[in-house]
Design an enzyme around this catalytic site. Sequence first.
Site, short mmCIF file in Angstrom:
data_model
loop_
_atom_site.label_atom_id
_atom_site.label_comp_id
_atom_site.label_asym_id
_atom_site.label_seq_id
_atom_site.Cartn_x
_atom_site.Cartn_y
_atom_site.Cartn_z
N THR A 72 0.85 -1.21 0.00
CA THR A 72 0.00 0.00 0.00
C THR A 72 0.88 1.25 0.00
OG1 THR A 72 -1.75 -1.17 1.18
CG2 THR A 72 -1.79 1.23 1.30
N ASN A 151 -6.86 -10.05 -6.47
CA ASN A 151 -6.88 -10.67 -5.14
C ASN A 151 -8.23 -11.26 -4.77
OD1 ASN A 151 -7.23 -7.70 -5.14
ND2 ASN A 151 -7.90 -8.05 -3.05
N GLN A 179 -0.27 -10.40 -5.39
CA GLN A 179 -0.76 -11.79 -5.33
C GLN A 179 0.10 -12.75 -6.14
OE1 GLN A 179 -3.07 -13.03 -3.34
NE2 GLN A 179 -3.84 -11.09 -2.54
N SER A 199 4.38 -7.56 -1.31
CA SER A 199 4.18 -7.55 0.14
C SER A 199 4.53 -8.92 0.72
CB SER A 199 2.71 -7.21 0.39
OG SER A 199 2.47 -7.04 1.75
N ALA A 200 5.41 -8.93 1.73
CA ALA A 200 5.92 -10.22 2.25
C ALA A 200 4.86 -11.13 2.84
CB ALA A 200 7.00 -9.94 3.29
N HIS A 201 3.83 -10.52 3.45
CA HIS A 201 2.88 -11.39 4.16
C HIS A 201 1.99 -12.21 3.24
CE1 HIS A 201 -1.02 -9.01 4.02
NE2 HIS A 201 -0.19 -8.04 3.72
N THR A 237 14.39 4.25 9.88
CA THR A 237 15.31 3.13 10.11
C THR A 237 14.70 1.82 9.61
OG1 THR A 237 16.17 4.29 12.02
CG2 THR A 237 16.64 1.93 11.91
N CYS A 325 -20.99 -7.95 4.73
CA CYS A 325 -22.15 -7.53 5.49
C CYS A 325 -21.65 -6.54 6.53
CB CYS A 325 -22.78 -8.71 6.16
SG CYS A 325 -24.13 -8.23 7.20
#
Length: 373
Positions: A72, A151, A179, A199-201, A237, A325
């Site tokens: 992001t 995604n 993805q 993105s690593a996750h 950092t 929802c």
Amino acid sequence: MKKVYLDNAATTPIRQKVIDEMVKVMQSDYGNPSSTHSIGRSAKAVMETSRKTIAKYLHCNAQEIIFTSSATEATNWILRSAVKDFGVKRIITSKVEHHATLYTTQALQAEFGVQLDYINVSEEGILDYKQLEDLLTEETKTIVSLMHVNNETGDISDIAKIGAVCHQYKALFHCDTVQSVGKTELDLQQLPIDFLVASAHKFHGPKGIGFAFVRKNLVLQPLLFGGEQEKGWRAGTEPVHQIAGMAKALELAVENLEEERRYITELKTYCWQKLQQTFPEIEVNGTSTFYNILNVLLPFSPEKTSMILFNLDMKGIAVSRGSACQSGSVKPSHVLAEMLSEEALKKPSLRISFSHYNTKEEIDYFIEGVKEI
Ligand code: PLP
């Protein structure tokens, strides 16, 4: 309670070897990579080795990889800098992009008055490539922002084709590959992409760390101001343990790619066949071509839409929505809203996304869970 995690497009469990690597780095390489003493230099070495590892798998130069806190952030940075610093006057994107792209481009339109053009998407989730080319013939400084694998639906876009047409008309190409990185081969020597984000996750690495690929000779301005980290493009950092974890995760993903892809493909086929046997009227949303994502429209009454995720969650099953929802009202997914009819949108859709940690037994348990709704 039994837990069945079928939401791997949202995030993935971290591999044990990645955790081990991160712990090791936290224990022994705790220095600040900007410090000039040996403890700092040692942390810097870990970081630069990680950068090389990532670059090796993407077939690019290490200098072209910039660490960020997330995809992001990388997308915000790149698109903003393109408008502010490259003089981009128009962004071409689609309405099925992730919100990281959708909302960033809308904000840039509001703030800088950039022209925002959307490429049409068919019911199957296929982009209108002809329209892209037609739009690009207009002589306006443009950046095209289109994702590789969707995604929500797992639809795949032909990024080689998009990149080629962008370059033919001198437009920049930003590609959200969140993805697909670590799940498919990506060769940046071959692909005409200017900017890529990951993105690593999403590939069994830690959260809070990602990277941008910025092709050589493209000079961006920072989003954050401060230190000289990351060529001065991304102050702050660097989280060395997360960077090392991300590189380890990518290394393992690539090493195991063929085997895990084969396994997951088989699992997805098994799941789809069982779903069809159990609910003959079930349909796929989009094409769900990517091997770890299956988005389905369940032949249930719209009244069941709001309860479905809750009921599955009660059984320990984690899948994702096709329709959300919220506060009692059903808000359709912006991606499915582009592709489905009004009527279909009211029915429950589910995104099931797999990893190599899933088993056929888990799929059976999930299908039993859906049957009981
Ligand atoms: N793009 C896509 C396609 C995604 O699936 C996601 C995560 O859901 C993102 C961008 C955002 O990534 P991050 O979590 O690193 O901000």
